[in-house]
Design a protein around this motif. Structure first.
Motif, PDB file in Angstrom:
ATOM      1  N   VAL A  74      -0.362   4.788   3.508  1.00 32.36           N
ATOM      2  CA  VAL A  74      -0.964   4.482   2.202  1.00 32.36           C
ATOM      3  C   VAL A  74      -0.588   5.584   1.218  1.00 32.36           C
ATOM      4  N   LEU A 114      -1.909  -5.430   1.753  1.00 33.45           N
ATOM      5  CA  LEU A 114      -3.358  -5.591   1.886  1.00 33.45           C
ATOM      6  C   LEU A 114      -3.893  -6.736   1.047  1.00 33.45           C
ATOM      7  N   GLY A 133      -8.980  -4.832   1.278  1.00 35.84           N
ATOM      8  CA  GLY A 133      -8.373  -3.716   1.993  1.00 35.84           C
ATOM      9  C   GLY A 133      -7.921  -4.075   3.401  1.00 35.84           C
ATOM     10  N   LEU A 165     -10.157   0.435  -0.290  1.00 42.00           N
ATOM     11  CA  LEU A 165      -9.889   1.595   0.568  1.00 42.00           C
ATOM     12  C   LEU A 165     -10.614   2.827   0.047  1.00 42.00           C
ATOM     13  N   ARG A 175      -6.505  -1.201  -3.146  1.00 37.84           N
ATOM     14  CA  ARG A 175      -6.754   0.225  -3.361  1.00 37.84           C
ATOM     15  C   ARG A 175      -8.235   0.533  -3.509  1.00 37.84           C
ATOM     16  N   SER A 230      -8.823  -2.272   7.811  1.00 36.86           N
ATOM     17  CA  SER A 230      -8.013  -1.504   6.864  1.00 36.86           C
ATOM     18  C   SER A 230      -7.044  -0.580   7.597  1.00 36.86           C
ATOM     19  N   TRP A 278      -1.415   7.245  -1.976  1.00 36.01           N
ATOM     20  CA  TRP A 278      -2.466   7.352  -3.009  1.00 36.01           C
ATOM     21  C   TRP A 278      -1.906   7.808  -4.348  1.00 36.01           C
ATOM     22  N   PHE A 321      -2.404  -0.664  -6.436  1.00 35.10           N
ATOM     23  CA  PHE A 321      -1.954  -1.658  -5.455  1.00 35.10           C
ATOM     24  C   PHE A 321      -3.154  -2.477  -5.003  1.00 35.10           C
ATOM     25  N   ALA A 326       0.813  -1.210   0.000  1.00 34.87           N
ATOM     26  CA  ALA A 326       0.000   0.000   0.000  1.00 34.87           C
ATOM     27  C   ALA A 326       0.850   1.266   0.000  1.00 34.87           C
ATOM     28  N   ASN A 327       2.070   1.187   0.563  1.00 27.95           N
ATOM     29  CA  ASN A 327       2.992   2.310   0.425  1.00 27.95           C
ATOM     30  C   ASN A 327       3.775   2.112  -0.879  1.00 27.95           C
ATOM     31  N   SER A 345       5.337  -0.271   5.467  1.00 29.55           N
ATOM     32  CA  SER A 345       4.130  -0.407   4.654  1.00 29.55           C
ATOM     33  C   SER A 345       3.228  -1.510   5.182  1.00 29.55           C
ATOM     34  N   CYS A 346       1.952  -1.379   4.836  1.00 29.89           N
ATOM     35  CA  CYS A 346       1.028  -2.495   4.998  1.00 29.89           C
ATOM     36  C   CYS A 346       0.958  -3.250   3.679  1.00 29.89           C
TER      37      CYS A 346
END
Lengths: 129, 367
Positions: free
Chosen positions: B256, B89, B93, B271, B268, B246, B258, B265, B71-72, B86-87
């Motif tokens: 996260v 996912l 999410g 989320l 996404r 999430s 965006w 990702f 997610a990052n 980072s997470c």
């Protein structure tokens, strides 16, 4: 290796009691403090409070969990260890000495003799394990 | 039969209280968790974190792969020698795991993931790797020693060989990472203090541990690791989040990325939908200004009687009062009630971190 002094009496719930004349000093055992881990708060009973055997007397909060300490015999609370308010770690460091919790005037001092002796307590914790 | 790290015998020799931690037997403490916690805040301590799994991602599409899985955005790292948190996912999410990703060289990243999620993470990565020109390698014989505290840098320089000394001069900021011989040294950690995570071959681990011990470094167990990260406001997987939650409801929205908006990702869309519908819960900090300890799973009651729950709680040795992370319905409350052993106590809502570099960051309203 657990430290279990021979001159004390014990309960299955890991309290110890030392007899001084007709008073009892009460604390928790080395086995108990080791299971609990570092203590952070000790909530002591009220002076003059009447306790029955197995009543909740003290609450100890450790880094791991909260735990109740029970009155090993019935009696009146005559003194509490105020040092534990700011220094709960005394219970971990010196549980049979400066880490004592409270003093009781028992209703019947003979009940002290009926508590577990050191050998019986040692067997108890070995069975628990 | 539980697994042992390369440092198991050292822990036993140092009288550690060993406990089961998922597949592993790990040191809980070496005599006093509070003492170890204070050692890290005031000087330096060391942790055996070899139970975590390192997974190397190598290949011409390594960046593209991680841009899809995480997610990052690893593209933020721009050049080797940096890392980020980072997470990872699932398509709903939910957080499969939280991890650090180290950019070691062109087309070469290392992920370090939680011990409790290692098998799941590896399977998930492998499942998604087919479409990419990459190789995934779980590093089996690696040890990881975390050296943490204000004196971590000075201590490491004291014991490092000339090559390592040189490599460490490149670590000028937190999240920087370097390689020295077959060691990877990162300026990262889980304590809120300066420090390093040293990844080295398992056969070298005992020597490093003993050298640091002889230099006066306090060995620290999982108990202190938990109280330190809680003070630092850092989330712990399984406590503060799991695969049904999430990052937006776990205090991890900041992880996260965006932008760029074309980066699709995994997770996404879920989320984005969650944001459009409006978040229902948030992770907050709590502090108790009276005697007592906030603990995971205690119920929290808002002013309008809606309920939340404490996800992580404990005693803050630095603040000498109890702190917690809690997942609560979104509200404007400044104080909430917590049910602790059948009593109702008031706690204040605060924004973590509680402690950073040894300093108290919040007003605990202590009496």
């Amino acid at each position: 290796m657990n430290n279990i002094p021979t001159d004390l009496r014990y309960t299955a719930s890991h309290e110890w009691a030392r007899r001084e004349g007709d008073e009892l000093i009460i604390g928790i055992t080395d086995h108990a403090q080791s299971l609990l881990g570092d203590l952070v708060f000790v909530e002591l009973p009220e002076i003059d409070g009447q306790l029955n055997r197995n009543d909740d007397a003290v609450v100890v909060e450790s880094v791991k969990a909260a735990s109740d300490v029970y009155a090993p015999v019935a009696g009146t609370v005559i003194e509490v260890n105020h040092a534990l308010t700011d220094s709960p770690q005394l219970v971990n460091q010196d549980c049979y000495g400066s880490g004592w919790l409270f003093k009781l005037r028992p209703d019947d001092i003979a009940e002290w003799d009926q508590l577990l002796d050191d050998d019986s307590y040692r067997q108890q914790i070995e069975t628990d394990a | 039969m539980k697994r042992h790290t390369a440092l198991y015998q050292q822990h036993v020799k140092q009288h550690a209280k060993m406990v089961d931690f998922h597949d592993w037997q790990m040191p809980l403490h070496y005599g006093s968790q509070l003492h170890e916690h204070q050692a890290v805040r005031q000087r330096v301590g060391m942790f055996d974190v070899s139970h975590m799994l390192a997974i190397d991602v190598i290949g011409t599409q390594a960046t593209a792969f991680l841009q899809r899985l995480l997610a990052n955005d690893v593209a933020k790292l721009k050049q080797a020698g940096r890392s980020l948190y980072s997470c990872m996912l699932n398509p709903q999410g939910g957080i499969i795991d939280d991890l650090l990703v180290y950019f070691l060289a062109d087309d070469y990243y290392r992920l370090v993931v939680n011990a409790s999620r290692a098998a799941i993470d590896l399977a998930w990565l492998q499942q998604n790797a087919d479409a990419y020109a990459i190789e995934l390698t779980a590093i089996d014989d690696l040890a990881i020693i975390a050296l943490q505290g204000p004196q971590a840098l000075a201590t490491f320089k004291q014991i490092a060989n000339p090559q390592q000394q040189l490599a460490v001069t490149a670590l000028t900021t937190s999240f920087s990472v370097c390689r020295s011989d077959n060691w990877v040294i990162a300026r990262t950690g889980y304590t809120g203090e300066d420090g390093f995570e040293i990844m080295l071959p398992a056969i070298d681990a005992v020597n490093l541990w003993q050298t640091l011990s002889n230099a006066g470094v306090q060995a620290c167990g999982l108990g202190a690791r938990d109280s330190l990260r809680l003070e630092a406001g850092m989330a712990l997987y399984d406590n503060d989040m799991d695969d049904s939650i999430s990052p937006l409801e776990s205090g991890l929205a900041w992880t996260v990325a965006w932008q760029p908006s074309q980066r699709q990702f995994i997770g996404r869309q879920a989320l984005e939908k969650q944001q459009q519908q409006g978040l229902k819960q948030q992770l907050v900090g709590l502090v108790l200004n009276q005697r007592g300890v906030l603990r995971a799973q205690q119920t929290v009651i808002l002013n309008d009687q809606r309920h939340g729950v404490i996800t992580s709680g404990g005693f803050s040795p630095s603040m000498q009062q109890s702190i917690a992370l809690a997942r609560l319905p979104i509200s404007n409350d400044t104080h909430v009630n917590v049910i602790i052993r059948n009593k109702t106590l008031a706690a204040k809502i605060v924004k973590p971190p509680f402690i950073r570099h040894g300093k108290i960051m919040i007003d605990g309203e202590k009496n």
